[in-house]
Design a protein around this motif. Structure first.
Motif, PDB file in Angstrom:
ATOM      1  N   ALA A  12       0.829  -1.210   0.000  1.00  0.00           N
ATOM      2  CA  ALA A  12       0.000   0.000   0.000  1.00  0.00           C
ATOM      3  C   ALA A  12       0.861   1.258   0.000  1.00  0.00           C
ATOM      4  CB  ALA A  12      -0.929  -0.007   1.221  1.00  0.00           C
ATOM      5  N   ASP A  34      10.584  -0.208   7.601  1.00  0.00           N
ATOM      6  CA  ASP A  34      11.507  -0.799   8.569  1.00  0.00           C
ATOM      7  C   ASP A  34      12.051  -2.152   8.114  1.00  0.00           C
ATOM      8  OD1 ASP A  34       9.229  -2.277   8.831  1.00  0.00           O
ATOM      9  OD2 ASP A  34       9.007  -2.001  10.989  1.00  0.00           O
ATOM     10  N   GLU A  35      11.785  -2.515   6.856  1.00  0.00           N
ATOM     11  CA  GLU A  35      12.379  -3.758   6.337  1.00  0.00           C
ATOM     12  C   GLU A  35      13.530  -3.385   5.396  1.00  0.00           C
ATOM     13  OE1 GLU A  35       9.865  -7.182   5.323  1.00  0.00           O
ATOM     14  OE2 GLU A  35       8.201  -5.791   5.421  1.00  0.00           O
ATOM     15  N   ARG A  42       4.444  -9.574  -1.199  1.00  0.00           N
ATOM     16  CA  ARG A  42       4.431 -10.708  -0.280  1.00  0.00           C
ATOM     17  C   ARG A  42       3.843 -12.003  -0.862  1.00  0.00           C
ATOM     18  NH1 ARG A  42       6.079  -8.380   4.356  1.00  0.00           N
ATOM     19  NH2 ARG A  42       5.547  -6.185   4.444  1.00  0.00           N
ATOM     20  N   LYS A  47       4.530 -19.011  -1.994  1.00  0.00           N
ATOM     21  CA  LYS A  47       4.287 -19.761  -3.237  1.00  0.00           C
ATOM     22  C   LYS A  47       5.622 -19.918  -3.986  1.00  0.00           C
ATOM     23  CE  LYS A  47      -0.204 -17.354  -3.370  1.00  0.00           C
ATOM     24  NZ  LYS A  47       0.026 -16.155  -2.552  1.00  0.00           N
ATOM     25  N   ALA A  79       9.287   4.173  12.336  1.00  0.00           N
ATOM     26  CA  ALA A  79       8.598   5.322  12.914  1.00  0.00           C
ATOM     27  C   ALA A  79       8.119   4.940  14.310  1.00  0.00           C
ATOM     28  CB  ALA A  79       7.419   5.721  12.038  1.00  0.00           C
ATOM     29  N   ARG A 127       5.627 -13.908   7.127  1.00  0.00           N
ATOM     30  CA  ARG A 127       5.066 -12.592   6.800  1.00  0.00           C
ATOM     31  C   ARG A 127       6.040 -11.799   5.925  1.00  0.00           C
ATOM     32  NH1 ARG A 127       0.437 -10.099   6.329  1.00  0.00           N
ATOM     33  NH2 ARG A 127       0.962  -7.989   5.728  1.00  0.00           N
ATOM     34  N   ASP A 274      -3.814  -3.005   4.751  1.00  0.00           N
ATOM     35  CA  ASP A 274      -4.189  -3.987   5.782  1.00  0.00           C
ATOM     36  C   ASP A 274      -4.475  -3.358   7.143  1.00  0.00           C
ATOM     37  OD1 ASP A 274      -3.622  -5.944   3.903  1.00  0.00           O
ATOM     38  OD2 ASP A 274      -2.272  -7.092   5.194  1.00  0.00           O
ATOM     39  N   SER A 291      -5.518  -7.902   1.638  1.00  0.00           N
ATOM     40  CA  SER A 291      -5.318  -8.365   0.263  1.00  0.00           C
ATOM     41  C   SER A 291      -4.589  -7.311  -0.547  1.00  0.00           C
ATOM     42  CB  SER A 291      -6.665  -8.681  -0.395  1.00  0.00           C
ATOM     43  OG  SER A 291      -7.325  -7.485  -0.718  1.00  0.00           O
TER      44      SER A 291
HETATM   45  P1  FAD Z   1       2.320  -4.734   4.344  1.00  0.00           P
HETATM   46  O1  FAD Z   1       2.622  -5.327   3.020  1.00  0.00           O
HETATM   47  O2  FAD Z   1       2.344  -5.618   5.530  1.00  0.00           O
HETATM   48  O3  FAD Z   1       3.353  -3.544   4.568  1.00  0.00           O
HETATM   49  C1  FAD Z   1       3.453  -2.822   5.768  1.00  0.00           C
HETATM   50  C2  FAD Z   1       4.887  -2.403   5.947  1.00  0.00           C
HETATM   51  O4  FAD Z   1       4.975  -1.428   6.968  1.00  0.00           O
HETATM   52  C3  FAD Z   1       5.785  -3.552   6.395  1.00  0.00           C
HETATM   53  O5  FAD Z   1       6.954  -3.558   5.623  1.00  0.00           O
HETATM   54  C4  FAD Z   1       6.075  -3.214   7.853  1.00  0.00           C
HETATM   55  O6  FAD Z   1       7.314  -3.752   8.275  1.00  0.00           O
HETATM   56  C5  FAD Z   1       6.102  -1.697   7.758  1.00  0.00           C
HETATM   57  N1  FAD Z   1       5.919  -1.004   9.051  1.00  0.00           N
HETATM   58  C6  FAD Z   1       5.018  -1.288  10.015  1.00  0.00           C
HETATM   59  N2  FAD Z   1       5.148  -0.427  11.038  1.00  0.00           N
HETATM   60  C7  FAD Z   1       6.154   0.422  10.699  1.00  0.00           C
HETATM   61  C8  FAD Z   1       6.754   1.539  11.355  1.00  0.00           C
HETATM   62  N3  FAD Z   1       6.357   1.943  12.569  1.00  0.00           N
HETATM   63  N4  FAD Z   1       7.778   2.200  10.739  1.00  0.00           N
HETATM   64  C9  FAD Z   1       8.183   1.791   9.491  1.00  0.00           C
HETATM   65  N5  FAD Z   1       7.652   0.746   8.832  1.00  0.00           N
HETATM   66  C10 FAD Z   1       6.644   0.070   9.436  1.00  0.00           C
HETATM   67  N6  FAD Z   1      -2.865 -11.106  -0.763  1.00  0.00           N
HETATM   68  C11 FAD Z   1      -3.520 -11.432  -1.897  1.00  0.00           C
HETATM   69  O7  FAD Z   1      -4.393 -10.653  -2.336  1.00  0.00           O
HETATM   70  N7  FAD Z   1      -3.255 -12.604  -2.557  1.00  0.00           N
HETATM   71  C12 FAD Z   1      -2.305 -13.470  -2.118  1.00  0.00           C
HETATM   72  O8  FAD Z   1      -2.082 -14.518  -2.729  1.00  0.00           O
HETATM   73  C13 FAD Z   1      -1.580 -13.140  -0.928  1.00  0.00           C
HETATM   74  N8  FAD Z   1      -0.600 -13.959  -0.468  1.00  0.00           N
HETATM   75  C14 FAD Z   1       0.103 -13.589   0.649  1.00  0.00           C
HETATM   76  C15 FAD Z   1       1.136 -14.414   1.099  1.00  0.00           C
HETATM   77  C16 FAD Z   1       1.861 -14.064   2.228  1.00  0.00           C
HETATM   78  C17 FAD Z   1       2.970 -14.951   2.697  1.00  0.00           C
HETATM   79  C18 FAD Z   1       1.541 -12.877   2.939  1.00  0.00           C
HETATM   80  C19 FAD Z   1       2.317 -12.495   4.175  1.00  0.00           C
HETATM   81  C20 FAD Z   1       0.529 -12.061   2.502  1.00  0.00           C
HETATM   82  C21 FAD Z   1      -0.202 -12.398   1.348  1.00  0.00           C
HETATM   83  N9  FAD Z   1      -1.236 -11.597   0.871  1.00  0.00           N
HETATM   84  C22 FAD Z   1      -1.909 -11.929  -0.268  1.00  0.00           C
HETATM   85  C23 FAD Z   1      -1.630 -10.373   1.608  1.00  0.00           C
HETATM   86  C24 FAD Z   1      -0.970  -9.140   1.014  1.00  0.00           C
HETATM   87  O9  FAD Z   1       0.394  -9.350   0.818  1.00  0.00           O
HETATM   88  C25 FAD Z   1      -1.214  -7.979   1.964  1.00  0.00           C
HETATM   89  O10 FAD Z   1      -2.607  -7.770   2.029  1.00  0.00           O
HETATM   90  C26 FAD Z   1      -0.512  -6.717   1.507  1.00  0.00           C
HETATM   91  O11 FAD Z   1       0.870  -6.894   1.530  1.00  0.00           O
HETATM   92  C27 FAD Z   1      -0.909  -5.548   2.396  1.00  0.00           C
HETATM   93  O12 FAD Z   1      -0.132  -4.447   2.089  1.00  0.00           O
HETATM   94  P2  FAD Z   1       0.146  -3.319   3.176  1.00  0.00           P
HETATM   95  O13 FAD Z   1       1.069  -2.348   2.527  1.00  0.00           O
HETATM   96  O14 FAD Z   1      -1.124  -2.842   3.744  1.00  0.00           O
HETATM   97  O15 FAD Z   1       0.912  -4.052   4.359  1.00  0.00           O
END
Ligand code: FAD
Length: 405
Positions: A12, A34-35, A42, A47, A79, A127, A274, A291
Motif C-alpha cells: 500500500a 523498517d524492512e 508478499r 508460493k 517510525a 510474513r 491492511d 489483500s
Molecule cells: P504490508 O505489506 O504488511 O506492509 C506494511 C509495511 O509497513 C511492512 O513492511 C512493515 O514492516 C512496515 N511497518 C510497520 N510499522 C512500521 C513503522 N512503525 N515504521 C516503518 N515501517 C513500518 N494477498 C492477496 O491478495 N493474494 C495473495 O495470494 C496473498 N498472499 C500472501 C502471502 C503471504 C505470505 C503474505 C504475508 C501475505 C499475502 N497476501 C496476499 C496479503 C498481502 O500481501 C497484503 O494484504 C498486503 O501486503 C498488504 O499491504 P500493506 O502495505 O497494507 O501491508
C-alpha cells in the motif's frame, strides 16, 4: 505542494508513492520502511519464492532506479511517534520527518501462538522476506513439518512443501479449511486436494504446547497426543499495526479508522491497506481486509484525493490463492451468505460457487475458472446481481453479462 510522508513501505505504501507521482504530485514523497531493501510483494513468499521457482530479485515491486527516476525518497527506519501539532514523525534513530500529509500504511504482523514452547528454534511465521528465507533454509533439513492454522498462508505453505516431497500435517482448530473466507464447498475441495497430495489435515485440533529443548521436536494437542515436528509454521492470523495511530490519539478499532476517502479524524493523516478499517459499501459497514487488491485500490483512491480528484472508495473486494495447480479467485464478500450454488465440475477441478445473501449475489468463488471470476468483478462493479434460477448446467457467465448489457 504538500510534502507527503508515508510510513510503511509495503504494497500500500509503495502504491501511494507511485500513484502520487503518476498523478503529477510535485511535492516531496518520502517512503519510510523498517524492512531492508526496496519494497517487495508478499504473495510469492508462500508460493513461488518459497519453492525456489521465483528468484529474489523478482520479488521487488520496482527496482531502485524507479524511485530515483520518480523522486521517491526511500528512508530505512522505524517510525516510533507522531507529533500531530508539529506535523512530524519521529524515527527510532531520532531522525524527524516533517509532513504536510502523513499516510499510515503499517500493515499487520503475525498473531503469536500463546502456548509454551512457541519461541523454540524451528517455530516460524511467514510474513516477511526474512521469514521466507529462514523457512527456505529449514525446509531442506526438515522431516516432519507441522502447519498450525488452515488459512490461506498456512495452506499455501503446506502445498509448496508437499510439492517438495515433505511430510506435512495441517492443524486446524475449526471444522473446515479457510473457514473465515470461503464457502463449505470450497473448503471441502481444498481439503481433498491437500489430502490427495499426502498432507494430513486434522480438524478441531487445539495446540496446547510445543515440545523441545532448544529446537522444536513435537506439537502437543489438547487431547494429549504429540505430533513429531522439526519445523512448525504458525499461520493463525494477523494483528493490525495500529500502535502509532493509537498513541497519536487517532481512532482505532481493529484497524486505523478511516472514512470513505481514507482519511482519519485528522485531515492531515490518512491510512491505507491492511491496517485500515473503512466503511465498505460491499460489507454494509466497517471492514478491514488483508489483500493486494485492497492495498492497491486504497492507495489509488488516496492518491487521487491528494492530487485533487477525490472519489469515495467503492472498489469491489477480490482475492486469489494458489495451492498446487488450483487457482482460487474470490470476487465480493461471502462471509455471511445464506445460500451457495455450485456451478461447474469440482471433480474435474474447475468450478465456481455463487454465494447469495437474502437472494442477492454477494460473492463468487472460482477454482480454475478465471472467466467466471472476471465476470463477477464486472457484475459487482456495475452494482448488479444475478437470479439464482439462471444457474443451470449450461450457464455461461460472460455470455449472460453480455446479454444483460
Ligand atoms: P504490508 O505489506 O504488511 O506492509 C506494511 C509495511 O509497513 C511492512 O513492511 C512493515 O514492516 C512496515 N511497518 C510497520 N510499522 C512500521 C513503522 N512503525 N515504521 C516503518 N515501517 C513500518 N494477498 C492477496 O491478495 N493474494 C495473495 O495470494 C496473498 N498472499 C500472501 C502471502 C503471504 C505470505 C503474505 C504475508 C501475505 C499475502 N497476501 C496476499 C496479503 C498481502 O500481501 C497484503 O494484504 C498486503 O501486503 C498488504 O499491504 P500493506 O502495505 O497494507 O501491508
Amino acid at each position: 505542494m504538500t510534502d507527503v510522508v508515508i510510513v510503511g513501505a509495503g504494497q500500500a505504501g509503495f502504491q501511494v508513492a507511485a500513484s502520487l507521482r503518476e498523478k503529477g504530485h510535485q511535492g516531496r514523497v518520502v517512503l519510510v520502511g523498517d524492512e531492508p531493501g526496496v519494497p517487495y510483494q508478499r504473495p510469492p513468499l508462500s508460493k513461488a519464492y518459497l519453492s525456489g521457482a521465483l528468484p529474489g530479485e523478482r520479488l521487488a515491486l520496482r527496482p531502485q532506479a524507479f524511485y530515483d527516476k520518480h523522486g521517491i525518497e526511500l528512508v530505512c527506519g522505524r517510525a516510533v511517534g507522531i507529533d500531530r501539532d508539529r506535523r512530524r514523525v519521529a524515527l527510532a534513530d531520532e531522525r524527524e520527518l516533517e509532513y504536510g500529509h502523513l499516510v499510515l500504511a503499517t500493515g499487520t504482523r503475525n498473531r503469536e501462538l500463546p502456548v509454551p514452547g512457541a519461541k523454540l528454534d524451528g517455530v516460524l511465521g511467514l510474513r516477511t522476506r526474512t521469514d521466507a528465507d529462514a523457512l527456505r533454509e529449514r525446509i531442506g533439513g526438515a522431516r516432519n513439518v507441522v502447519v498450525i492454522g488452515g488459512g490461506f498462508i498456512g495452506l499455501e505453505f503446506a502445498a509448496s512443501v508437499a510439492e517438495l516431497g515433505l511430510s506435512v500435517t495441517v492443524l486446524e482448530a475449526s471444522d473446515r479449511l479457510m473457514r473465515r473466507a470461503v464457502s463449505p464447498a470450497v473448503s471441502a475441495h481444498y481439503r481433498e486436494l491437500h489430502e490427495r497430495r499426502g498432507t494430513r489435515v486434522l480438524f478441531g485440533a487445539s495446540v496446547v504446547a510445543l515440545h523441545g529443548d532448544h529446537e522444536v521436536t513435537g506439537v502437543e494437542l489438547a487431547d494429549g497426543s504429540v505430533l513429531p515436528a522439526d519445523l512448525v509454521v504458525v499461520g493463525i492470523g494477523v494483528v493490525p499495526n495500529t500502535e502509532l495511530a493509537a498513541d497519536a490519539g487517532l481512532a482505532v478499532d481493529d484497524g486505523i479508522v478511516v472514512d470513505e476517502q481514507m482519511s482519519t479524524s485528522d485531515p492531515c493523516v490518512s491510512a491505507v491497506g491492511d491496517c485500515a478499517v473503512y466503511p465498505s459499501r460491499h460489507a454494509g459497514g466497517p471492514l478491514r481486509l488483508e489483500s493486494v487488491q485492497n492495498a492497491v485500490d486504497h492507495a489509488r483512491c488516496l492518491a487521487a484525493r491528494l492530487t485533487g480528484a477525490a472519489e469515495p472508495y467503492a472498489s469491489v473486494p477480490w482475492f486469489w490463492s494458489n495451492q498446487f495447480d488450483a487457482r482460487l479467485q474470490i470476487a465480493g464478500l461471502g462471509t455471511d451468505h445464506d445460500e451457495a450454488v455450485v456451478h461447474g465440475d469440482p471433480e474435474a477441478g474447475s468450478f465456481s460457487v455463487f454465494c447469495f445473501r437474502a437472494g442477492r449475489l454477494v460473492c463468487v468463488e472460482s477454482v480454475n475458472r478465471t472467466p467466471d471470476h472476471m465476470a463477477a468483478r464486472k457484475l459487482f462493479t456495475a452494482g448488479g446481481s444475478l437470479n439464482r434460477d439462471v444457474l443451470t448446467p449450461g450457464f455461461d457467465f460472460r455470455q449472460h453479462l453480455a446479454a444483460m448489457a
